[in-house]
Write a protein that holds these residues in place. Sequence first.
Motif, PDB file in Angstrom:
ATOM      1  N   ARG A   1      10.760   5.392 -58.076  1.00 18.91           N
ATOM      2  CA  ARG A   1      10.994   6.689 -58.723  1.00 18.91           C
ATOM      3  C   ARG A   1      10.603   7.888 -57.835  1.00 18.91           C
ATOM      4  O   ARG A   1      11.118   8.989 -58.024  1.00 18.91           O
ATOM      5  CB  ARG A   1      10.225   6.687 -60.055  1.00 18.91           C
ATOM      6  N   GLN A   2       9.678   7.658 -56.887  1.00 22.12           N
ATOM      7  CA  GLN A   2       9.251   8.773 -56.022  1.00 22.12           C
ATOM      8  C   GLN A   2      10.240   9.041 -54.887  1.00 22.12           C
ATOM      9  O   GLN A   2       9.930   9.771 -53.951  1.00 22.12           O
ATOM     10  CB  GLN A   2       7.883   8.456 -55.395  1.00 22.12           C
ATOM     11  N   HIS A   3      11.417   8.444 -54.953  1.00 17.88           N
ATOM     12  CA  HIS A   3      12.385   8.640 -53.865  1.00 17.88           C
ATOM     13  C   HIS A   3      12.815  10.098 -53.778  1.00 17.88           C
ATOM     14  O   HIS A   3      12.618  10.889 -54.715  1.00 17.88           O
ATOM     15  CB  HIS A   3      13.616   7.742 -54.073  1.00 17.88           C
ATOM     16  N   GLN A   4      13.432  10.413 -52.644  1.00 20.79           N
ATOM     17  CA  GLN A   4      13.838  11.794 -52.402  1.00 20.79           C
ATOM     18  C   GLN A   4      15.371  11.953 -52.412  1.00 20.79           C
ATOM     19  O   GLN A   4      15.884  12.892 -51.816  1.00 20.79           O
ATOM     20  CB  GLN A   4      13.292  12.220 -51.049  1.00 20.79           C
ATOM     21  N   ALA A   5      16.079  11.040 -53.080  1.00 20.69           N
ATOM     22  CA  ALA A   5      17.544  11.130 -53.073  1.00 20.69           C
ATOM     23  C   ALA A   5      18.042  12.415 -53.722  1.00 20.69           C
ATOM     24  O   ALA A   5      19.138  12.887 -53.424  1.00 20.69           O
ATOM     25  CB  ALA A   5      18.155   9.918 -53.772  1.00 20.69           C
ATOM     26  N   PHE A   6      17.245  12.993 -54.627  1.00 19.31           N
ATOM     27  CA  PHE A   6      17.623  14.256 -55.265  1.00 19.31           C
ATOM     28  C   PHE A   6      16.938  15.447 -54.583  1.00 19.31           C
ATOM     29  O   PHE A   6      16.905  16.552 -55.139  1.00 19.31           O
ATOM     30  CB  PHE A   6      17.234  14.249 -56.748  1.00 19.31           C
ATOM     31  N   GLY A   7      16.383  15.245 -53.396  1.00 20.40           N
ATOM     32  CA  GLY A   7      15.651  16.306 -52.728  1.00 20.40           C
ATOM     33  C   GLY A   7      14.274  16.463 -53.376  1.00 20.40           C
ATOM     34  O   GLY A   7      13.819  15.593 -54.148  1.00 20.40           O
ATOM     35  N   TYR A   8      13.591  17.575 -53.056  1.00 19.62           N
ATOM     36  CA  TYR A   8      12.251  17.810 -53.590  1.00 19.62           C
ATOM     37  C   TYR A   8      11.968  19.298 -53.547  1.00 19.62           C
ATOM     38  O   TYR A   8      12.532  20.019 -52.729  1.00 19.62           O
ATOM     39  CB  TYR A   8      11.208  17.046 -52.749  1.00 19.62           C
ATOM     40  N   GLY A   9      11.108  19.761 -54.442  1.00 22.66           N
ATOM     41  CA  GLY A   9      10.746  21.186 -54.428  1.00 22.66           C
ATOM     42  C   GLY A   9      11.668  21.999 -55.319  1.00 22.66           C
ATOM     43  O   GLY A   9      12.400  21.449 -56.149  1.00 22.66           O
ATOM     44  N   PRO A  10      11.672  23.315 -55.146  1.00 22.87           N
ATOM     45  CA  PRO A  10      12.411  24.180 -56.081  1.00 22.87           C
ATOM     46  C   PRO A  10      13.904  23.907 -56.134  1.00 22.87           C
ATOM     47  O   PRO A  10      14.535  24.155 -57.155  1.00 22.87           O
ATOM     48  CB  PRO A  10      12.148  25.600 -55.547  1.00 22.87           C
TER      49      PRO A  10
END
Length: 413
Positions: free
Chosen positions: A350-359
Amino acid sequence: MADTLTDATEEAASPVPGYPMPRDAGCPFHPPATVRKLTAEEPISKVRIWDGSTPWFITRHADQRALLTDPRISIDETRPGFPHMTRGRAEVAKVTPKLITNTDAPEHTRLRRMVNSPFTVKRIEALRPAIQKITDDLIDAMLAGPKPADLVTALGLPVPTLVISELLGVPYADHEFFHHNSTVALSHDSSAEQAMRAGAALSEYLDGLIGKKLADPADDMLSQLAARIKAGEMTRAEAATMGVAVLIAGHETSASMIPLGTLVLLQNPDQLALLRDADDPKVVAAAVEELLRYLTIVHTGVRRIAAEDIEIGGQTIRAGDGIIFDLSAANWDAGMFPEPDRVDLGRAARQHQAFGYGPHQCLGQNLARVELQVVYSTLYRRIPTLRLAVPMDEIQFAFEGIAYSLRSLPVTW
Ligand code: HEM
């Protein structure tokens, strides 16, 4: 002179790799070997892009999270030195109105607040029965049609396109027009002129629809944007551009994930069986996260520029330096996801970054998750004998877009 010689010597000793890099032959799902090597050995490095510039290249999961939430980085594409994806995108950026994808706080916060509400977990969960019905109807049609079928056109593209059309209030009948123009607008192969013409066609189309919603509002997102125009909270140009962004992002990405995820599962039958036989929605949800991690379809890096000097990992990123975050590198960072090349639907991904991260983390992530959960948990159960209709090495990948995809996926049963 001496400086030049030193620079040249240093460059020869440690050449800056070009980016994006092609994937290795025979490993279409794996990030390129150079990206993986940099993640392991030189997590904060530099790459050379199409215009000869050498932005920073950030590969590790933790470094990406630290920087993508750092207020000293900017997504303002008009700042000199911004590491654009292509010449075409650099030209388009000069004329793109302010939008959630190119503004920083506080402007970004204001614009994003205008579009958040249709994408909350609660609102998207309410769409689950409709998404299930769309999926079931399309599978019925596929089963009733000829074999082999192309999973891209039979299911991958129509599910998210029907859903986003309904949510936005865009007539599905126009899908060939907007799909064609979205593809051209996002392709690395498009010239600046082609990308601009496609973007302009989409803006004009959305502007026309907003005109109709201003006169005759319905229960959809474009009508909500029209109401904000009337209330003086946003301009008509901002609303049309927002509509374009949501329409493009809302159908291209899930449309890539549906056939790609299926291909990965057909290559990993034990994992497919786990998903097919799962009665617990949590198992299905975890499977979707792992497929998002493993595939990381947004594969050519999200782009930013430093607005101030930033120290990280013993390096100084100077104000005005471009920065590229390779999301697949973070999702294949072995320090975060051991044995990243193994598809393990049971892992905590679940901690993956496929959706990006941050604002700027993906606005549509809740929608994408539900679409994928519904499709993956329905397709293999309804067609347990689903299989490829051609050998794996004949499957054609399309790597020229922001999200990679399959040109077609011939399947039979
Ligand atoms: C599997 C499906 C999807 C993936 C992998 C994905 C991936 C991403 C990524 C990586 C970003 C961050 C870009 C950045 O930081 O520069 C993003 C942003 C965005 N996504 Fe998605 N996306 C998906 C589905 C969707 C859907 C269904 C929608 C629309 C409803 C959508 C709308 C957006 C928008 C509007 C943004 C910009 C947000 C902002 O800048 O504030 N995406 N997406």
